[in-house]
Design a protein around this motif. Sequence first.
Motif, PDB file in Angstrom:
ATOM      1  N   ASP A 247       8.946   0.005   6.395  1.00  9.92           N
ATOM      2  CA  ASP A 247       8.397  -0.457   7.674  1.00  9.92           C
ATOM      3  C   ASP A 247       6.881  -0.622   7.644  1.00  9.92           C
ATOM      4  OD1 ASP A 247       7.917   2.211   7.404  1.00  9.92           O
ATOM      5  OD2 ASP A 247       8.449   2.759   9.450  1.00  9.92           O
ATOM      6  N   ASP A 248       6.239  -0.315   6.553  1.00  8.93           N
ATOM      7  CA  ASP A 248       4.788  -0.450   6.433  1.00  8.93           C
ATOM      8  C   ASP A 248       4.474  -1.799   5.809  1.00  8.93           C
ATOM      9  OD1 ASP A 248       2.097  -0.141   6.263  1.00  8.93           O
ATOM     10  OD2 ASP A 248       2.141   1.648   5.012  1.00  8.93           O
ATOM     11  N   GLU A 249       3.883  -2.692   6.570  1.00  9.74           N
ATOM     12  CA  GLU A 249       3.595  -4.053   6.105  1.00  9.74           C
ATOM     13  C   GLU A 249       2.210  -4.197   5.476  1.00  9.74           C
ATOM     14  OE1 GLU A 249       5.646  -6.672   5.983  1.00  9.74           O
ATOM     15  OE2 GLU A 249       7.209  -5.298   6.627  1.00  9.74           O
ATOM     16  N   ARG A 250       1.438  -3.121   5.429  1.00 10.77           N
ATOM     17  CA  ARG A 250       0.099  -3.217   4.844  1.00 10.77           C
ATOM     18  C   ARG A 250       0.222  -3.466   3.334  1.00 10.77           C
ATOM     19  NH1 ARG A 250      -2.631   2.191   6.295  1.00 10.77           N
ATOM     20  NH2 ARG A 250      -0.554   2.888   5.755  1.00 10.77           N
ATOM     21  N   SER A 251      -0.645  -4.308   2.827  1.00 12.22           N
ATOM     22  CA  SER A 251      -0.574  -4.605   1.403  1.00 12.22           C
ATOM     23  C   SER A 251      -1.953  -4.915   0.848  1.00 12.22           C
ATOM     24  CB  SER A 251       0.360  -5.782   1.138  1.00 12.22           C
ATOM     25  OG  SER A 251      -0.142  -6.942   1.740  1.00 12.22           O
ATOM     26  N   PHE A 252      -2.073  -4.779  -0.453  1.00 11.50           N
ATOM     27  CA  PHE A 252      -3.261  -5.206  -1.176  1.00 11.50           C
ATOM     28  C   PHE A 252      -3.089  -6.690  -1.492  1.00 11.50           C
ATOM     29  CE2 PHE A 252      -2.817  -0.703  -2.451  1.00 11.50           C
ATOM     30  CZ  PHE A 252      -4.043  -0.236  -2.006  1.00 11.50           C
TER      31      PHE A 252
ATOM     32  N   ARG B  60       0.817  -1.211   0.000  1.00  7.13           N
ATOM     33  CA  ARG B  60       0.000   0.000   0.000  1.00  7.13           C
ATOM     34  C   ARG B  60       0.849   1.259   0.000  1.00  7.13           C
ATOM     35  NH1 ARG B  60      -5.738  -0.527   2.490  1.00  7.13           N
ATOM     36  NH2 ARG B  60      -6.078  -2.744   2.177  1.00  7.13           N
ATOM     37  N   ARG B  61       2.028   1.190   0.589  1.00  8.20           N
ATOM     38  CA  ARG B  61       2.920   2.347   0.662  1.00  8.20           C
ATOM     39  C   ARG B  61       4.331   1.914   0.311  1.00  8.20           C
ATOM     40  NH1 ARG B  61       1.911   6.542   5.097  1.00  8.20           N
ATOM     41  NH2 ARG B  61       0.431   7.618   3.786  1.00  8.20           N
TER      42      ARG B  61
END
Length: 110
Positions: free
Chosen positions: A57-62, A52-53
């Motif tokens: 360090d950002d583990e959010r994903s589509f 997503r970003r």
Amino acid sequence: MTFVTRLTLQSGDRAALDGFVEDVKTTAERKGAALKGPHSHPPRRFTVPQRRRLHADDERSFGSWDYTVFTRELEIHGHQEFARAVTESGFPDSVHIEIEVEQIRGMGRS
């Protein structure tokens, strides 16, 4: 001297790939060119993660993006004019082509 032109065609659009290969095959038969193939390879499946970003360090994903690539190989033996015409023709945008030309010499020639 004989030239062998090897075409490797890849696409995610199987219908466009098979349509183009069929056109080449039909044209080769009509012109009397020596054509070997098409040789089909097993389809290759790819999975691409989508974040997503861009921050590490950002583990959010589509959800991951999955796609399949189909491959066909053709060999044109001799018939340089036909091989040139095929390689200069318009390819569908969804088809990727690699062209390899090999020169084969007869026995006893240096």
